[in-house]
Design a protein around this motif. Sequence first.
Motif, PDB file in Angstrom:
ATOM      1  N   PRO A  66       0.802  -1.229   0.000  1.00  0.00           N
ATOM      2  CA  PRO A  66       0.000   0.000   0.000  1.00  0.00           C
ATOM      3  C   PRO A  66       0.834   1.278   0.000  1.00  0.00           C
ATOM      4  O   PRO A  66       0.483   2.246  -0.687  1.00  0.00           O
ATOM      5  N   ALA A  67       1.928   1.313   0.737  1.00  0.00           N
ATOM      6  CA  ALA A  67       2.772   2.512   0.748  1.00  0.00           C
ATOM      7  C   ALA A  67       3.420   2.733  -0.601  1.00  0.00           C
ATOM      8  O   ALA A  67       3.586   3.876  -1.055  1.00  0.00           O
ATOM      9  N   GLN A  68       3.790   1.645  -1.280  1.00  0.00           N
ATOM     10  CA  GLN A  68       4.372   1.768  -2.610  1.00  0.00           C
ATOM     11  C   GLN A  68       3.345   2.326  -3.594  1.00  0.00           C
ATOM     12  O   GLN A  68       3.662   3.200  -4.421  1.00  0.00           O
ATOM     13  N   LEU A  69       2.132   1.842  -3.515  1.00  0.00           N
ATOM     14  CA  LEU A  69       1.071   2.326  -4.401  1.00  0.00           C
ATOM     15  C   LEU A  69       0.738   3.789  -4.121  1.00  0.00           C
ATOM     16  O   LEU A  69       0.553   4.585  -5.051  1.00  0.00           O
ATOM     17  N   ALA A  70       0.651   4.149  -2.847  1.00  0.00           N
ATOM     18  CA  ALA A  70       0.307   5.529  -2.494  1.00  0.00           C
ATOM     19  C   ALA A  70       1.327   6.513  -3.043  1.00  0.00           C
ATOM     20  O   ALA A  70       0.980   7.633  -3.434  1.00  0.00           O
ATOM     21  N   ALA A  71       2.576   6.095  -3.103  1.00  0.00           N
ATOM     22  CA  ALA A  71       3.635   6.986  -3.589  1.00  0.00           C
ATOM     23  C   ALA A  71       3.535   7.256  -5.075  1.00  0.00           C
ATOM     24  O   ALA A  71       4.182   8.175  -5.583  1.00  0.00           O
ATOM     25  N   LEU A  72       2.711   6.478  -5.784  1.00  0.00           N
ATOM     26  CA  LEU A  72       2.588   6.615  -7.236  1.00  0.00           C
ATOM     27  C   LEU A  72       1.222   7.136  -7.672  1.00  0.00           C
ATOM     28  O   LEU A  72       0.913   7.122  -8.856  1.00  0.00           O
ATOM     29  N   GLU A  73       0.436   7.615  -6.728  1.00  0.00           N
ATOM     30  CA  GLU A  73      -0.906   8.070  -7.083  1.00  0.00           C
ATOM     31  C   GLU A  73      -0.880   9.241  -8.045  1.00  0.00           C
ATOM     32  O   GLU A  73      -1.692   9.332  -8.959  1.00  0.00           O
ATOM     33  N   ALA A  74       0.038  10.165  -7.857  1.00  0.00           N
ATOM     34  CA  ALA A  74       0.115  11.350  -8.725  1.00  0.00           C
ATOM     35  C   ALA A  74       1.579  11.726  -8.926  1.00  0.00           C
ATOM     36  O   ALA A  74       2.046  12.726  -8.390  1.00  0.00           O
ATOM     37  N   PRO A  75       2.337  10.918  -9.686  1.00  0.00           N
ATOM     38  CA  PRO A  75       3.777  11.176  -9.789  1.00  0.00           C
ATOM     39  C   PRO A  75       4.126  12.456 -10.534  1.00  0.00           C
ATOM     40  O   PRO A  75       5.171  13.051 -10.292  1.00  0.00           O
ATOM     41  N   GLY A  76       3.281  12.890 -11.482  1.00  0.00           N
ATOM     42  CA  GLY A  76       3.563  14.134 -12.189  1.00  0.00           C
ATOM     43  C   GLY A  76       4.754  14.051 -13.115  1.00  0.00           C
ATOM     44  O   GLY A  76       5.403  15.057 -13.396  1.00  0.00           O
ATOM     45  N   GLY A  77       5.076  12.868 -13.592  1.00  0.00           N
ATOM     46  CA  GLY A  77       6.197  12.704 -14.509  1.00  0.00           C
ATOM     47  C   GLY A  77       6.838  11.350 -14.329  1.00  0.00           C
ATOM     48  O   GLY A  77       6.352  10.508 -13.565  1.00  0.00           O
ATOM     49  N   PRO A  78       7.958  11.088 -15.000  1.00  0.00           N
ATOM     50  CA  PRO A  78       8.635   9.801 -14.873  1.00  0.00           C
ATOM     51  C   PRO A  78       9.075   9.536 -13.439  1.00  0.00           C
ATOM     52  O   PRO A  78       9.385  10.460 -12.690  1.00  0.00           O
ATOM     53  N   VAL A  79       9.113   8.266 -13.075  1.00  0.00           N
ATOM     54  CA  VAL A  79       9.470   7.869 -11.722  1.00  0.00           C
ATOM     55  C   VAL A  79      10.715   6.997 -11.759  1.00  0.00           C
ATOM     56  O   VAL A  79      10.802   6.050 -12.540  1.00  0.00           O
ATOM     57  N   LEU A  80      11.683   7.316 -10.898  1.00  0.00           N
ATOM     58  CA  LEU A  80      12.850   6.477 -10.672  1.00  0.00           C
ATOM     59  C   LEU A  80      12.686   5.829  -9.306  1.00  0.00           C
ATOM     60  O   LEU A  80      12.639   6.514  -8.286  1.00  0.00           O
ATOM     61  N   THR A  81      12.577   4.514  -9.294  1.00  0.00           N
ATOM     62  CA  THR A  81      12.453   3.755  -8.056  1.00  0.00           C
ATOM     63  C   THR A  81      13.808   3.174  -7.698  1.00  0.00           C
ATOM     64  O   THR A  81      14.429   2.497  -8.519  1.00  0.00           O
ATOM     65  N   ILE A  82      14.258   3.436  -6.484  1.00  0.00           N
ATOM     66  CA  ILE A  82      15.491   2.843  -5.991  1.00  0.00           C
ATOM     67  C   ILE A  82      15.121   1.807  -4.939  1.00  0.00           C
ATOM     68  O   ILE A  82      14.519   2.135  -3.920  1.00  0.00           O
ATOM     69  N   GLY A  83      15.454   0.520  -5.207  1.00  0.00           N
ATOM     70  CA  GLY A  83      15.215  -0.529  -4.234  1.00  0.00           C
ATOM     71  C   GLY A  83      16.480  -0.757  -3.421  1.00  0.00           C
ATOM     72  O   GLY A  83      17.514  -0.142  -3.705  1.00  0.00           O
ATOM     73  N   GLY A  84      16.399  -1.610  -2.484  1.00  0.00           N
ATOM     74  CA  GLY A  84      15.551  -2.729  -2.237  1.00  0.00           C
ATOM     75  C   GLY A  84      15.767  -3.849  -3.249  1.00  0.00           C
ATOM     76  O   GLY A  84      16.547  -3.807  -4.178  1.00  0.00           O
ATOM     77  N   ASP A  85      15.050  -4.930  -2.937  1.00  0.00           N
ATOM     78  CA  ASP A  85      15.107  -6.097  -3.808  1.00  0.00           C
ATOM     79  C   ASP A  85      14.286  -5.862  -5.072  1.00  0.00           C
ATOM     80  O   ASP A  85      13.523  -4.898  -5.163  1.00  0.00           O
ATOM     81  N   CYS A  86      14.428  -6.777  -6.036  1.00  0.00           N
ATOM     82  CA  CYS A  86      13.755  -6.601  -7.323  1.00  0.00           C
ATOM     83  C   CYS A  86      12.228  -6.628  -7.201  1.00  0.00           C
ATOM     84  O   CYS A  86      11.529  -6.149  -8.095  1.00  0.00           O
ATOM     85  N   GLY A  87      11.728  -7.175  -6.104  1.00  0.00           N
ATOM     86  CA  GLY A  87      10.287  -7.178  -5.907  1.00  0.00           C
ATOM     87  C   GLY A  87       9.697  -5.786  -5.816  1.00  0.00           C
ATOM     88  O   GLY A  87       8.485  -5.610  -6.011  1.00  0.00           O
ATOM     89  N   THR A  88      10.526  -4.776  -5.542  1.00  0.00           N
ATOM     90  CA  THR A  88      10.024  -3.401  -5.503  1.00  0.00           C
ATOM     91  C   THR A  88       9.568  -2.925  -6.879  1.00  0.00           C
ATOM     92  O   THR A  88       8.890  -1.908  -6.978  1.00  0.00           O
ATOM     93  N   GLU A  89       9.894  -3.662  -7.938  1.00  0.00           N
ATOM     94  CA  GLU A  89       9.493  -3.260  -9.284  1.00  0.00           C
ATOM     95  C   GLU A  89       8.061  -3.665  -9.624  1.00  0.00           C
ATOM     96  O   GLU A  89       7.495  -3.174 -10.594  1.00  0.00           O
ATOM     97  N   LEU A  90       7.456  -4.537  -8.834  1.00  0.00           N
ATOM     98  CA  LEU A  90       6.104  -4.995  -9.151  1.00  0.00           C
ATOM     99  C   LEU A  90       5.130  -3.833  -9.256  1.00  0.00           C
ATOM    100  O   LEU A  90       4.345  -3.743 -10.206  1.00  0.00           O
TER     101      LEU A  90
END
Length: 269
Positions: A66-90
């Motif tokens: 849920p916290a990962q989803l909430a962070a993407l509700e209104a990104p306003g442009g391209p998003v760079l995600t820094i993980g963590g394990d590869c599961g953060t890409e889901l």
Amino acid sequence: MLINAVPQWQGALSPRAPELPDGCVALAELAGHVLGRPVHHIQQSRATSPVVGGIANREVLLANRPAQLAALEAPGGPVLTIGGDCGTELVPVGVARFRYGPGLGIVWFDAHPDLNTAESSTSGAYHGMVLRSLLGDGDPDFVANPALERGRAVLAGTRVFDDAEREAAESGLVARVPDITEDGALIAALSGAEHVYVHLDLDILDPDEFGGLNFPEPGGVTIAELVAAIESLSAFDVVGAGITEGVGTEGLEVLEPVLAAIGGLLSRG
């Protein structure tokens, strides 16, 4: 451009996996410095939970989402995600597929294809299943909906396969570019993609190039070769990217050219 630090580690079961959160935070701060952008830190549990249905830490992985989803509700442009394990890409890839439609392609720079399911995995580590989930197969609580289209994911520089993963790859589920230094190979493999997401597991690199790898494998590429491959993707509309599986906080400065190359793709237009 939005930079999200997602310090999840429970999708990986390697000896150094508990170091992933600190590696995530350090790399994200370096990315913010190199790219001149603020970093948003997404709170994630550091707890563990039992193996359920063939997936280790399943309960915690679901609770982190849920916290990962909430962070993407209104990104306003391209998003760079820094993980963590590869599961953060889901979540970010799934959101990109929802937003940009079936023409989304993804380049999977990774020593491993991450094409297992809970049934085929010998470890239960979810980071080895995430691309298969994004392609619509596996545990229904993890499968992306809508899924990536068959053949839209390109394994780039992948060199270590389980038997089940090799079978999936050879079935045409994904495209493959074994040698990312081959001129024009990535562009050809992505032919027809309307938008592109770039996944980068740092274990694509040779361990001699960078020591902070969660799951190092011999025979990887150099930093210069990786940067050239990333820069070749400027022909596409790159809508998101993720960098995963870095452990520790030392020696990160060698990755500055990689961060700059990815930032360059995300900042175009």
